[in-house]
Motif scaffolding. Structure first.
Motif, PDB file in Angstrom:
ATOM      1  N   VAL A  25       0.856  -1.188   0.000  1.00 28.64           N
ATOM      2  CA  VAL A  25       0.000   0.000   0.000  1.00 28.64           C
ATOM      3  C   VAL A  25       0.888   1.233   0.000  1.00 28.64           C
ATOM      4  CG1 VAL A  25      -1.748   1.262   1.291  1.00 28.64           C
ATOM      5  CG2 VAL A  25      -1.823  -1.226   1.195  1.00 28.64           C
ATOM      6  N   PRO A  28      -0.511   7.702   1.367  1.00 27.04           N
ATOM      7  CA  PRO A  28      -1.239   8.755   0.631  1.00 27.04           C
ATOM      8  C   PRO A  28      -0.389   9.998   0.492  1.00 27.04           C
ATOM      9  CG  PRO A  28      -2.081   8.544   2.852  1.00 27.04           C
ATOM     10  CD  PRO A  28      -1.118   7.414   2.652  1.00 27.04           C
TER      11      PRO A  28
ATOM     12  N   VAL B  47       2.939   2.762   7.069  1.00 25.75           N
ATOM     13  CA  VAL B  47       2.051   2.361   5.966  1.00 25.75           C
ATOM     14  C   VAL B  47       2.585   1.108   5.294  1.00 25.75           C
ATOM     15  CG1 VAL B  47       1.155   3.064   3.716  1.00 25.75           C
ATOM     16  CG2 VAL B  47       1.206   4.700   5.595  1.00 25.75           C
ATOM     17  N   VAL B  72      -8.809   2.220   2.690  1.00 26.98           N
ATOM     18  CA  VAL B  72      -7.502   2.280   3.348  1.00 26.98           C
ATOM     19  C   VAL B  72      -6.849   3.633   3.116  1.00 26.98           C
ATOM     20  CG1 VAL B  72      -5.173   1.312   3.306  1.00 26.98           C
ATOM     21  CG2 VAL B  72      -7.141  -0.197   3.326  1.00 26.98           C
ATOM     22  N   GLN B  73      -6.942   4.116   1.891  1.00 22.90           N
ATOM     23  CA  GLN B  73      -6.349   5.428   1.612  1.00 22.90           C
ATOM     24  C   GLN B  73      -7.047   6.526   2.405  1.00 22.90           C
ATOM     25  OE1 GLN B  73      -3.630   6.315  -0.290  1.00 22.90           O
ATOM     26  NE2 GLN B  73      -3.226   4.128  -0.334  1.00 22.90           N
ATOM     27  N   LEU B  76      -5.744   6.225   6.008  1.00 20.89           N
ATOM     28  CA  LEU B  76      -4.352   6.673   6.127  1.00 20.89           C
ATOM     29  C   LEU B  76      -4.239   8.180   5.927  1.00 20.89           C
ATOM     30  CD1 LEU B  76      -2.510   3.795   4.232  1.00 20.89           C
ATOM     31  CD2 LEU B  76      -2.584   4.217   6.697  1.00 20.89           C
ATOM     32  N   LEU B  77      -5.046   8.703   5.047  1.00 18.14           N
ATOM     33  CA  LEU B  77      -5.023  10.155   4.851  1.00 18.14           C
ATOM     34  C   LEU B  77      -5.519  10.878   6.101  1.00 18.14           C
ATOM     35  CD1 LEU B  77      -4.449  12.426   2.886  1.00 18.14           C
ATOM     36  CD2 LEU B  77      -6.793  12.239   2.067  1.00 18.14           C
ATOM     37  N   TYR B  80      -2.733  10.853   8.458  1.00 22.07           N
ATOM     38  CA  TYR B  80      -1.706  11.827   8.093  1.00 22.07           C
ATOM     39  C   TYR B  80      -2.136  13.239   8.473  1.00 22.07           C
ATOM     40  CZ  TYR B  80       1.626  14.433   5.289  1.00 22.07           C
ATOM     41  OH  TYR B  80       2.597  15.297   4.885  1.00 22.07           O
TER      42      TYR B  80
END
Lengths: 160, 204
Positions: A25, A28, B47, B72-73, B76-77, B80
């Protein structure tokens, strides 16, 4: 005999194995749109607050005003309709008293010119200046007896 | 009062360049300003280490490979963007899993409407599934997703992520008793469905 627990454990194990074979993965990469927008607005505000006033101050018309003139009484003649006061906003100040005088004068000149230059008016005026005797088809022949009469007729002008 | 506008503009551009350079450098690995998760671990390392497990968990909750990627993105974003808070947590992975579980609810709703559209178009859903997952396991996870959302989340975290009751309680911010109750109800429901399907099993 597979129990429900076995079914669930096997299902979990298969998904774990399948997901472990996937590509890694990627983290981002946030697009800092909001930060850039805020920075852009800040730069625009800085330009508006600093650069634009500098440009306006450095205009050629404003260069003619020295700093010592600002606030020192009459800097600009108000008779000039495009004059600018040094300590005011750069709006042109018009001398309205001058305009008030000029406008009737122009109008009166215009009316008199129109009266004199109109072709019909000119024709009528000239016709009024022609002696009546000239317009006659049969002017009286001068003779020794009516000379006085002739001169009397030719010299009689239509009253204007 | 004479100031050159060009010098002002050049100064503004210089400040802009310095600020943007600092922002660009701050996300590079190894920089002191690099976002960190869990005790100084760089964000990208986290990650790389936990991403695949998160992807599998997302798949069990939403049932679509593409939706799992998006989920998932998203999680994770969010980590972040909240790195200042997440990096001070003892277990940042639990925070990411909680975000993922909560956001999976809306993803499942969206997938229901997608499935209706696909049924109208008579398209194959297999392209969205993970490879090497048997049909029996797919059926199990599909039944898990039909459970109430908290029961489905507890089941996925326990059987896929192999987390204990206390770890699940920390992720979902429940008590251990509540987690046990959700898991028991989920097992009962799945057992009934498995019986009605004809599978042979013994209740654990």
């Amino acid at each position: 005999m597979k129990t429900l627990e076995d079914h669930l454990n096997q299902a979990g194990e298969e998904v774990r194995r399948a997901s472990s074979q996937l590509l890694p993965v990627r983290a981002p990469e946030p697009h800092p749109v909001r930060n850039r927008l805020i920075a852009g607005v800040g730069v625009a505000a800085a330009i508006g607050a600093v650069v634009l006033p500098l440009i306006l101050v450095n205009l050629p018309a404003a260069d003619q005003i020295s700093p010592t003139d600002v606030g020192q009484g009459e800097v600009v003649l108000l008779k000039d309709p495009l004059a600018v006061r040094g300590n005011d906003s750069p709006e042109p100040v018009f001398d309205t008293s001058n305009l008030g005088v000029e406008v009737p004068m122009l109008e009166s000149r215009k009316s008199s010119t129109e009266t004199l230059c109109t072709p019909s008016a000119t024709a009528s005026t000239s016709s009024r200046l022609i002696p009546t005797a000239v317009t006659s088809k049969n002017p009286p022949t001068p003779s020794a007896t009516n000379t006085d009469t002739w001169f009397a007729v030719t010299s009689s002008w239509v009253d204007v | 009062m004479k100031t050159c506008p060009r010098s002002v503009v050049s100064n503004v551009l210089l400040v802009w360049t310095v600020v943007m350079d600092r922002k660009r450098l701050s996300i590079l690995p190894g920089d002191p300003d690099t976002p960190e998760v869990r005790g100084g671990e760089p964000f990208e390392s986290y990650v790389h280490r936990d991403g695949k497990r998160l992807l599998g968990l997302a798949y069990t909750l939403c049932g679509s490979r593409t939706a799992a990627d998006d989920l998932v993105q998203d999680a994770l974003l969010a980590a972040y963007q909240n790195r200042d808070v997440v990096s001070r947590m003892d277990n940042p992975g639990a925070w990411v899993r909680r975000v993922l579980a909560n956001r999976s609810v809306s993803v499942v709703r969206r997938r229901i409407s997608e499935a209706r559209g696909l049924a109208r178009l008579a398209l194959d859903r297999e392209v969205w599934q993970l490879p090497e997952v048997a049909a029996e396991s797919e059926w199990i996870w599909r039944e898990v997703r039909r459970l109430p959302k908290r029961q489905a989340q507890v089941t996925a975290l326990h059987y896929y992520d192999q987390l204990s009751m206390s770890e699940i309680a920390e992720i979902l911010e429940f008590s251990k008793t509540t987690v046990n109750a959700h898991l028991r109800r989920a097992r009962d429901t799945l057992s009934r469905r498995l019986n009605s399907r004809g599978g042979t099993h013994e209740d654990a």
